[in-house]
Motif scaffolding. Structure first.
Motif, short mmCIF file in Angstrom:
data_model
loop_
_atom_site.label_atom_id
_atom_site.label_comp_id
_atom_site.label_asym_id
_atom_site.label_seq_id
_atom_site.Cartn_x
_atom_site.Cartn_y
_atom_site.Cartn_z
N ILE A 184 27.61 39.12 -11.12
CA ILE A 184 26.82 37.90 -11.21
C ILE A 184 26.25 37.58 -9.83
O ILE A 184 27.00 37.45 -8.85
N GLU A 185 24.95 37.45 -9.75
CA GLU A 185 24.25 37.25 -8.48
C GLU A 185 24.80 36.07 -7.69
O GLU A 185 25.04 36.18 -6.49
N GLU A 186 25.03 34.94 -8.35
CA GLU A 186 25.50 33.75 -7.64
C GLU A 186 26.86 33.99 -6.98
O GLU A 186 27.13 33.51 -5.89
N GLU A 197 28.04 34.20 -2.72
CA GLU A 197 29.16 33.46 -2.13
C GLU A 197 29.97 34.29 -1.13
O GLU A 197 30.68 33.73 -0.30
N ILE A 198 29.86 35.61 -1.20
CA ILE A 198 30.64 36.43 -0.27
C ILE A 198 29.79 37.07 0.83
O ILE A 198 30.32 37.82 1.65
N PHE A 199 28.50 36.76 0.88
CA PHE A 199 27.64 37.34 1.91
C PHE A 199 28.14 37.03 3.32
O PHE A 199 28.09 37.89 4.19
N ASP A 226 40.08 44.41 0.03
CA ASP A 226 39.96 43.49 -1.11
C ASP A 226 38.52 43.00 -1.27
O ASP A 226 38.02 42.87 -2.38
N LEU A 227 37.86 42.74 -0.14
CA LEU A 227 36.46 42.33 -0.18
C LEU A 227 35.61 43.44 -0.78
O LEU A 227 34.71 43.18 -1.59
N ARG A 228 35.90 44.65 -0.42
CA ARG A 228 35.20 45.80 -1.02
C ARG A 228 35.37 45.78 -2.53
O ARG A 228 34.42 45.99 -3.29
N ASN A 229 36.57 45.52 -3.00
CA ASN A 229 36.82 45.46 -4.44
C ASN A 229 36.05 44.32 -5.10
O ASN A 229 35.52 44.47 -6.20
N ASP A 230 35.99 43.17 -4.42
CA ASP A 230 35.22 42.05 -4.94
C ASP A 230 33.74 42.42 -5.09
O ASP A 230 33.10 42.08 -6.08
N ILE A 231 33.21 43.11 -4.10
CA ILE A 231 31.80 43.52 -4.13
C ILE A 231 31.55 44.45 -5.32
O ILE A 231 30.62 44.26 -6.10
N VAL A 232 32.39 45.45 -5.44
CA VAL A 232 32.19 46.47 -6.45
C VAL A 232 32.31 45.90 -7.86
O VAL A 232 31.61 46.35 -8.77
N HIS A 233 33.13 44.88 -8.03
CA HIS A 233 33.36 44.34 -9.37
C HIS A 233 32.60 43.05 -9.64
O HIS A 233 32.84 42.41 -10.66
N GLU A 234 31.68 42.70 -8.76
CA GLU A 234 30.91 41.46 -8.96
C GLU A 234 29.56 41.79 -9.59
O GLU A 234 28.80 42.56 -9.03
N ASN A 263 21.82 29.20 0.99
CA ASN A 263 22.19 28.95 -0.41
C ASN A 263 21.27 29.70 -1.37
O ASN A 263 21.64 29.98 -2.50
N CYS A 264 20.06 30.00 -0.91
CA CYS A 264 19.07 30.64 -1.76
C CYS A 264 18.34 31.70 -0.95
O CYS A 264 17.96 31.46 0.20
N TYR A 265 18.15 32.87 -1.54
CA TYR A 265 17.51 34.00 -0.86
C TYR A 265 16.26 34.44 -1.62
O TYR A 265 16.24 34.38 -2.85
N THR A 266 15.29 34.91 -0.88
CA THR A 266 14.15 35.55 -1.54
C THR A 266 14.65 36.87 -2.11
O THR A 266 15.70 37.38 -1.69
N PRO A 267 13.91 37.45 -3.04
CA PRO A 267 14.33 38.76 -3.56
C PRO A 267 14.50 39.81 -2.46
O PRO A 267 15.44 40.61 -2.50
#
Length: 146
Positions: free
Chosen positions: A111-113, A117-119, A101-109, A34-38
């Protein structure tokens, strides 16, 4: 001339495949959280970028180049994907559509949060992408051996 381009494309896929595998291994070691280090977030973000470039490279460059080399009408993106499917590069056209479609989501995202969610999907479909790249490399090797 087209044969030389395919040989160069093969070299480029091998290079991309190395880096995608590297990123997948790093991210598997981190795991889904749920939370990642930098540093961890950066590694997943790198995987996302490599995944996106890999999908684009395969569909828009490699699959199209193979069509042209084999005197297929490259036509639309759908035609290119259908021809790649017929060659056995992947089993399920719908799954490739999801990957695109996932590629498109990545490219257009932006907001970090939302990216976090798609990692898990990126990690899963990166492994699918590796399979498709390996299948494509085998096919290119067969062309080279002829």
């Amino acid at each position: 001339m087209m044969y030389e381009k395919l040989l160069e494309d093969k070299r480029l896929i091998e290079k991309q495949l190395f880096w995608i595998r590297y990123s997948v291994n790093e991210c598997k070691n981190i795991g889904i959280k749920n939370c990642y280090t930098p540093e961890e977030f950066g590694k997943f973000e790198t995987l996302c970028a490599r995944y996106s470039r890999g999908i684009d490279f395969l569909i828009r460059k490699i699959f199209r180049s193979i069509d042209i080399y084999e005197f297929e009408n490259p036509g639309t993106l759908i035609d290119v994907v259908n021809n790649a499917h017929k060659r056995g590069f992947f089993e399920d056209i719908d799954e490739l559509r999801i990957m695109k479609d996932l590629r498109n989501d990545i490219v257009h995202e932006y907001i970090e949060e939302n990216l976090i969610e798609i990692f898990d999907e990126v990690l899963m479909y990166s492994e699918k992408l590796i399979e498709i790249m390996e299948n494509t490399l085998r096919y290119l090797q067969e062309i080279k051996n002829k």
